[in-house]
Design an enzyme around this catalytic site. Structure first.
Site, PDB file in Angstrom:
ATOM      1  N   LYS A  54       0.847  -1.203   0.000  1.00 49.16           N
ATOM      2  CA  LYS A  54       0.000   0.000   0.000  1.00 49.16           C
ATOM      3  C   LYS A  54       0.882   1.253   0.000  1.00 49.16           C
ATOM      4  O   LYS A  54       0.653   2.192  -0.774  1.00 49.16           O
ATOM      5  CB  LYS A  54      -0.922   0.003   1.236  1.00 49.16           C
ATOM      6  N   GLN A  98      -4.430  -1.510   9.650  1.00 51.13           N
ATOM      7  CA  GLN A  98      -4.308  -2.847   9.074  1.00 51.13           C
ATOM      8  C   GLN A  98      -4.867  -3.885  10.055  1.00 51.13           C
ATOM      9  O   GLN A  98      -4.479  -3.916  11.222  1.00 51.13           O
ATOM     10  CB  GLN A  98      -2.827  -3.139   8.748  1.00 51.13           C
ATOM     11  N   ASP A 121     -11.123   3.176   3.449  1.00 51.63           N
ATOM     12  CA  ASP A 121     -11.511   1.768   3.289  1.00 51.63           C
ATOM     13  C   ASP A 121     -13.029   1.635   3.110  1.00 51.63           C
ATOM     14  O   ASP A 121     -13.512   0.619   2.623  1.00 51.63           O
ATOM     15  CB  ASP A 121     -11.117   0.976   4.552  1.00 51.63           C
TER      16      ASP A 121
END
Ligand code: NAD
Length: 302
Positions: A54, A98, A121
């Site tokens: 990422k 995460q 997200d």
């Protein structure tokens, strides 16, 4: 018939180039770039490799990126305070925590602490609600469904009036993609059915699908005779079915299979995504797009 392959690897490159160009223009005009922070707790090897990818992608498209690694012992209160710090940081447009988190931390509490306007997200209840309302309310569609919709659109598949059948009802794939495809608007306007483990006749539903989206996590669940000739088949499943030695590195790697019997299905479908190299590469790509969108919302450009 041999289906046209919808390759996530190629679409990823197109979208990342588009993002890079837009970031350059925004920097020239407004003097800012999108900022993305990834919070990693502990040293889970899979999490480290996701976060690294990422951050590498964010760097490639010209974002400000921060990898904030925290010890596995961090308290819930300290993690919440860290999120609060980034919520208030003007240079940060996207905050990612995460998962999984260590057992002593309440994941839900942590995810819900992220400012919904920085929740790139798209899992915060506020963003789930915005997605349900649709139209201009939507800020950050969750990245995998967002990638699926983008692949269908870029492949030139008609969605308006199409019969879409979604196999799977998870919060991260099945439910949001079904919700997105049923909305009024481009890349949607479809008639949507969701099927799952309690569905009586899975095959009968799949056979009606002009667009079949499969996210069950069961290798080869969808048989070739369940596919309508010419249909668009999006295989989200990523199943490890064994190991092999990589020709490139000489190291052991997982053998991956989708939820659709690809070799047989590609002779019947009109469009199909491969596994790997299909939906997989789209998730991080759309995370970058959501982070760019977050800055554009802030600057009043969207
Ligand atoms: P999940 O386990 O949370 O949900 C699976 C869903 O499929 C459930 O709703 C279940 O009812 C349904 N299902 C399972 N077996 C079924 C069967 N035999 N018949 C009908 N329905 C069935 O999984 P998920 O998180 O939605 O992920 C699904 C798959 O997609 C997994 O293989 C996962 O690895 C993959 N995935 C890939 C990406 C990506 O490529 N970026 C992202 C997310 C998930």
């Amino acid at each position: 018939m041999t289906a046209t392959l919808i390759k996530g690897t190629e679409i990823r490159e197109q979208i990342l180039e588009e993002i890079t160009e837009e970031v350059k223009q925004i920097k020239e005009k407004h003097g800012v770039v999108p900022g993305l922070v990834t919070i990693l707790v502990g040293e889970n090897p899979a999490s480290i490799s996701y976060v690294t990818l990422k951050i590498k992608t964010a760097h490639r498209v010209g974002f400000k990126e921060i990898q904030d690694s925290q010890s596995v012992d961090i308290s819930e209160a300290d993690l919440l305070a860290l999120i609060d710090k980034y919520n208030k940081d003007d240079s940060i447009n996207g905050i990612l925590v995460q998962l999984p988190l260590p057992k002593h931390i309440d994941e839900k509490k942590v995810l819900n602490a992220i400012d919904p306007d920085k929740d790139v997200d798209g899992f915060h209840p506020v963003n789930v609600g915005r997605l349900m309302i649709g139209g201009k309310e939507v800020k950050f569609p969750p990245c995998t469904p967002f990638g699926i919709q983008e692949m269908i659109v870029r492949a030139g598949v008609e969605t308006s009036g199409a019969e879409v059948v979604v196999v799977g009802r998870s919060n991260i794939v099945g439910k949001p993609i079904a919700n997105m495809m049923v909305q009024k608007g481009p890349g949607a306007n479809a008639t949507v059915t969701i099927v799952h483990t309690r569905t009586k006749d899975l095959a009968a539903h799949c056979k009606r699908a002009d667009i079949l989206i499969v996210a069950a996590g069961v290798p080869d669940l969808v048989k070739p005779e369940w596919i309508k000739p010419g249909a668009c088949v999006i295989d989200v499943g990523v199943n490890r079915v064994g190991e092999k030695v990589s020709e490139k590195t000489g190291k052991k790697v997982a053998i991956l299979k989708g939820d659709v019997d690809f070799d047989a299905a590609k002779e019947i479908a009109g469009y199909i995504t491969p596994v790997p190299g299909g939906v997989g590469p789209m998730t991080i790509t759309m995370l970058m797009l959501n982070t760019l969108k977050s800055l554009k919302f802030k600057l009043g450009l969207m």
